[in-house]
Design an enzyme around this catalytic site. Structure first.
Site, short mmCIF file in Angstrom:
data_model
loop_
_atom_site.label_atom_id
_atom_site.label_comp_id
_atom_site.label_asym_id
_atom_site.label_seq_id
_atom_site.Cartn_x
_atom_site.Cartn_y
_atom_site.Cartn_z
N VAL A 22 1.27 -3.70 3.81
CA VAL A 22 1.26 -4.99 4.51
C VAL A 22 2.51 -5.85 4.24
O VAL A 22 2.66 -6.91 4.82
CB VAL A 22 -0.02 -5.83 4.23
CG1 VAL A 22 -1.24 -5.20 4.86
CG2 VAL A 22 -0.22 -6.07 2.75
N TYR B 298 -3.97 4.08 8.01
CA TYR B 298 -5.32 3.50 8.12
C TYR B 298 -6.04 4.00 9.37
O TYR B 298 -5.92 5.17 9.72
CB TYR B 298 -5.26 1.96 8.10
CG TYR B 298 -4.44 1.43 6.97
CD1 TYR B 298 -4.81 1.68 5.66
CD2 TYR B 298 -3.30 0.69 7.20
CE1 TYR B 298 -4.07 1.20 4.61
CE2 TYR B 298 -2.55 0.19 6.14
CZ TYR B 298 -2.94 0.46 4.85
OH TYR B 298 -2.20 -0.01 3.82
N SER C 179 0.79 -1.24 0.00
CA SER C 179 0.00 0.00 0.00
C SER C 179 0.83 1.29 0.00
O SER C 179 0.26 2.37 -0.20
CB SER C 179 -0.93 0.03 1.21
OG SER C 179 -2.02 -0.81 0.96
N LYS D 130 0.36 3.41 -2.94
CA LYS D 130 -0.81 4.28 -3.08
C LYS D 130 -0.42 5.76 -3.07
O LYS D 130 -1.10 6.61 -3.65
CB LYS D 130 -1.83 3.98 -1.97
CG LYS D 130 -2.46 2.57 -2.10
CD LYS D 130 -3.36 2.25 -0.92
CE LYS D 130 -4.24 1.02 -1.13
NZ LYS D 130 -3.63 -0.27 -0.96
N TYR E 108 -3.46 -2.43 -10.08
CA TYR E 108 -3.41 -2.36 -8.62
C TYR E 108 -2.54 -3.49 -8.06
O TYR E 108 -1.65 -3.25 -7.24
CB TYR E 108 -4.84 -2.42 -8.05
CG TYR E 108 -4.87 -2.45 -6.54
CD1 TYR E 108 -4.75 -1.28 -5.81
CD2 TYR E 108 -4.98 -3.66 -5.85
CE1 TYR E 108 -4.75 -1.30 -4.42
CE2 TYR E 108 -4.98 -3.69 -4.46
CZ TYR E 108 -4.87 -2.51 -3.76
OH TYR E 108 -4.85 -2.54 -2.38
N1 GLN Z 1 -2.06 -5.67 -1.77
C1 GLN Z 1 -2.65 -5.41 -0.51
C2 GLN Z 1 -4.16 -5.54 -0.59
O1 GLN Z 1 -4.71 -5.17 -1.56
C3 GLN Z 1 -2.27 -4.03 -0.04
C4 GLN Z 1 -2.89 -3.69 1.27
C5 GLN Z 1 -1.94 -3.00 2.21
O2 GLN Z 1 -0.75 -2.92 2.02
N2 GLN Z 1 -2.50 -2.55 3.30
O3 GLN Z 1 -4.81 -6.01 0.29
#
Ligand code: GLN
Length: 305
Positions: free
Chosen positions: A258, A240, A61, A64, A188
Site C-alpha cells: 500500500v 490480493y 506488504s 511479506k 510486522y
Molecule cells: N502495513 C499495511 C497493513 O498492515 C500493509 C498492507 C499492504 O501493504 N497491503 O495494513
C-alpha cells in the site's frame, strides 16, 4: 531499455489519477500521488531506472515476500502446516476466512493474516531477534545496508493498526501460534515501515529471478525450491483479490504494497521494482499495474507465453 522505460512511464503517468493514496495509515497520505518510477535489473545485474526513482517509500506488504522466503529457507515446508497457499477473494486485511474457513489458519502468506502468522512462526524460533534477522535478510537481498525503518510511518502504523491486532489476537486465541503477540505485531509493523527505493525492490526481485543467488557475489541466499514455491504463491496471491486479473493482463509473479510499490520477478530474466503511490480499489498501484502491463506486452514478459 532506457528509452523504452522512459516512453512507458510517460504513457502510464496519467493513470496515477485513477488511484488514491492509502489513508488508513495517516502517514502514507504525505506521499506524492503523481509519482511513478521503475527500475529493472537484468540477469547480469545491470539496472536501468526511469521516472521518479529517487522517491523513497515504505515497502509495506512487499516485505511479506521476504518474510516468506526467510521462513521457507529456515524451516522448510513445515511453514505450510500453519499457513495455506490458496487465493482469497477478500481484501488484504480481511478477517472473515480465519473464522469461517480454516479455524485460525490463514489462506496464504501474502495477505495480512498470513504474514502475521508467518512472522509468528519465525518468532517462535527467533524470539525478540525476529525483526533483526528478517530486516538483515532483506538488506542482504537488496544489497543495501542503508535500508532503515521510517519511524513516522512505523508510529502511524502502530497507532492505527487495530485490524492487524485483531488478526493477530484472533489467531492467538484460536491457538494458531504461541509467540508473543507484541513481538509479532511489532515485527510486522516494522517490516512494513522499511523505507526503500525502486532499485531496492528490483534487486530483491533479481535474487528471486536468479533462484536465490546474488549475481554480483555468487552467494546463495536460498534454495531453488524456496524460490519456486515463493514465485508460485506470488503468481496466485501476490496482488490480493486482483491476482487473477493481474495474471491475465501482466502474467509476472509480483507482490504489491500500500506504499505503492510492486516487486516483480520475470524468471531467468528481470527483477523489477515499480512505484506509484496512488492505489486502485484493491490496494494495488494504479499506474504501476498499467506500466507493468505495457512493459509485459512490449517485452513479452508473461510467464504464460
Ligand atoms: N502495513 C499495511 C497493513 O498492515 C500493509 C498492507 C499492504 O501493504 N497491503 O495494513
Amino acid at each position: 531499455m532506457k528509452t523504452t522505460l522512459d516512453r512507458l512511464v510517460q504513457i502510464s503517468r496519467p493513470y496515477t489519477r485513477n488511484g488514491t493514496l492509502a489513508n488508513y495509515i495517516p502517514e502514507l497520505t504525505k506521499a506524492n500521488a503523481n509519482a511513478l518510477a521503475i527500475c529493472i535489473c537484468d540477469h547480469t545485474g545491470n539496472c536501468t531506472q526511469s521516472g521518479d526513482f529517487n522517491t523513497p517509500f515504505t515497502i509495506q506488504s512487499v516485505s511479506k515476500v521476504v518474510t516468506l522466503l526467510y521462513a521457507l529457507e529456515s524451516y522448510g515446508e513445515d511453514v505450510f502446516s500453519r499457513i495455506g497457499v490458496e487465493q482469497t477473494a477478500d481484501a488484504f486485511n480481511s478477517i472473515i476466512k480465519l473464522e469461517t474457513r480454516n479455524q485460525g489458519k490463514p489462506l496464504n502468506p501474502l495477505i495480512n493474516a498470513g504474514a502475521i502468522a508467518t512472522i509468528a512462526y519465525i518468532a517462535e524460533h527467533e524470539g525478540k531477534g525476529t525483526f533483526r534477522k528478517l530486516s538483515a535478510f532483506l538488506r542482504k537481498m537488496a544489497q543495501n545496508d542503508a535500508i532503515h525503518v521510517n519511524q513516522d510511518v512505523y508510529a502511524s502504523e502502530k497507532r492505527t493498526g487495530d485490524i492487524n491486532r485483531a488478526l493477530a489476537y484472533f489467531q492467538k486465541g484460536a491457538n494458531s501460534f504461541s509467540a508473543s503477540v507484541n513481538i509479532v505485531l511489532d515485527t510486522y509493523f516494522q517490516m512494513c515501515s522499511l523505507e526503500v527505493h525502486v532499485k531496492d525492490l528490483a534487486r530483491i526481485a533479481q535474487v528471486l529471478t536468479n533462484n536465490g543467488i546474488i549475481i554480483e557475489t555468487g552467494e546463495r541466499l536460498f534454495s531453488e525450491k524456496t524460490a519456486r514455491m515463493t514465485k508460485s504463491i506470488m503468481t496466485t496471491c501476490g496482488m490480493y483479490d486482483s491476482s487473477g486479473h493481474f495474471a491475465v493482463t501482466v502474467g509476472i509473479p509480483s507482490k504489491s504494497g500500500v506504499g505503492g510499490g510492486i516487486l516483480s520477478v520475470v524468471p531467468g530474466r528481470y527483477g523489477i521494482g515499480t512505484l506509484g503511490p496512488a492505489l486502485d480499489e484493491k490496494g494495488n498501484s494504479a499506474a504501476g499495474v498499467e506500466l507493468l502491463s505495457l512493459l509485459s506486452q512490449e517485452l513479452n514478459l508473461s510467464i504464460f507465453q
